[in-house]
Scaffold this active site. Structure first.
Site, PDB file in Angstrom:
ATOM      1  N   LYS A   1      -9.954   4.115   0.966  1.00 24.23           N
ATOM      2  CA  LYS A   1      -9.553   3.067   0.025  1.00 24.23           C
ATOM      3  C   LYS A   1      -8.894   1.912   0.782  1.00 24.23           C
ATOM      4  O   LYS A   1      -7.925   2.113   1.516  1.00 24.23           O
ATOM      5  CB  LYS A   1      -8.542   3.659  -0.956  1.00 24.23           C
ATOM      6  CG  LYS A   1      -8.893   3.435  -2.407  1.00 24.23           C
ATOM      7  CD  LYS A   1      -7.909   4.158  -3.277  1.00 24.23           C
ATOM      8  CE  LYS A   1      -8.076   3.772  -4.707  1.00 24.23           C
ATOM      9  NZ  LYS A   1      -7.051   4.398  -5.552  1.00 24.23           N
TER      10      LYS A   1
HETATM   11  O1  G3P Z   1      -6.438   4.107  -9.861  1.00 22.61           O
HETATM   12  C1  G3P Z   1      -5.410   3.161  -9.862  1.00 22.61           C
HETATM   13  C2  G3P Z   1      -4.252   3.672 -10.550  1.00 22.61           C
HETATM   14  O2  G3P Z   1      -3.703   4.813  -9.961  1.00 22.61           O
HETATM   15  C3  G3P Z   1      -3.208   2.701 -10.927  1.00 22.61           C
HETATM   16  O3  G3P Z   1      -2.846   3.094 -12.181  1.00 22.61           O
HETATM   17  O4  G3P Z   1      -1.578   3.158 -14.229  1.00 22.61           O
HETATM   18  O5  G3P Z   1      -0.409   2.730 -12.052  1.00 22.61           O
HETATM   19  O6  G3P Z   1      -1.861   1.006 -13.078  1.00 22.61           O
HETATM   20  P1  G3P Z   1      -1.603   2.448 -12.916  1.00 22.61           P
END
Ligand code: G3P
Length: 273
Positions: free
Chosen positions: A97
């Site tokens: 990533k």
């Molecule tokens: O896959 C990306 C993710 O882990 C971010 O999620 O909910 O922290 O925006 P969030």
């Protein structure tokens, strides 16, 4: 639509694979910290290399994203290669990533370092998941640089739109895919009217030009957003464990089970013994 689990928690990953619904795993530094902190809080002495090896095995040969932590092209390329060498032999399922743009602020000279890392690693046969995508044009450039996956962050777009408009919200609150009108104005970020709209535009552009790059709808916060990611043709949605669990819930399902259970005839049960 393929479903990845967005987690570095081994228990969650094992459970999701046991349910037969999981096609891959995505991790990031925050998810890894959460999983590591949980193990440490339980008094475990953590061997991070062993932990990641177990995570790769738990993923049963399906793709797993491991994120770099460096912010320069050279640093990301070196780390990406090291991660791949160190871990890919375990289950042949590692992808790296890379943030599309690692500059910490506008004006940094490192804007293109993400693209360079995507390009170099991809050319060496290391699959890349290009992350922190917030515009379709970032996705287009990542695909052109050779990314195997691009990850638009849907939930964080919705956060941004609400925050700019001064709207209070909880992280898991639903945000309409077709946009939200506030004070007579449709909220938008340079033509993006919701996180799902960002996913839709990424899918559309990559499909018009027939890229092999797959769109991973990321930062998904609730079941309805997961449904909408499927409706706009996301190739993959990466879902937190809690969202996968919530996707199964409906009050009429619970009620139906209760009613059927009350009506069971004993002869039928005995027949099955
Ligand atoms: O896959 C990306 C993710 O882990 C971010 O999620 O909910 O922290 O925006 P969030």
């Amino acid at each position: 639509m393929k479903i990845f689990i967005d987690s570095a928690d081994l228990d969650e990953i094992r459970q999701a694979f046991a349910w037969g619904v999981c096609d891959g795993v995505t991790t990031n530094p925050s998810l890894l910290k959460k999983a590591v902190d949980k193990r440490k809080a339980a008094g475990e002495k953590l061997d991070i290399k062993e932990y990641i090896s177990q995570l790769l095995q738990a993923s049963q040969g399906s793709p797993v994203s491991l994120e770099v932590t460096e912010l320069t092209a050279e640093g990301m390329i070196a780390q990406g290669k090291r991660l791949f060498e160190m871990f890919n032999h375990i289950a042949r399922n590692v992808n790296i990533k890379i943030p599309i743009n690692p500059a910490l602020k506008d004006g940094d000279t490192t804007h293109f370092d993400g693209l360079k890392a995507v390009s170099v690693l991809s050319d060496e046969g290391i699959p890349v998941n290009c992350t922190l995508i917030f515009t379709p044009e970032q996705a287009l450039l990542a695909a052109k640089a050779g990314a195997a996956y691009v990850s638009p962050f849907a939930g964080r777009v919705d956060d941004l739109l609400r925050k700019r408009a001064g709207i209070k919200f909880d992280k898991s609150d639903y945000y309409p895919a077709d946009g939200f009108v506030h004070n007579n104005e449709l909220l938008e970020d340079n033509g993006i009217i919701s996180g799902i709209d960002l996913v839709r535009q990424c899918v559309e552009i990559l499909e018009i030009y027939e890229f092999d790059t797959e769109v991973i709808a990321a930062s998904i916060r609730n079941p309805r957003q997961a449904r909408e990611a499927a409706l706009v043709g996301a190739h993959i949605a990466t879902l937190p464990f809690s969202v996968i669990c919530d996707m199964l819930k409906h009050e009429k399902t619970h009620e139906g089970v209760e009613l059927f259970t009350k009506d069971i005839v004993i002869e039928y049960v005995n027949m099955l013994k």
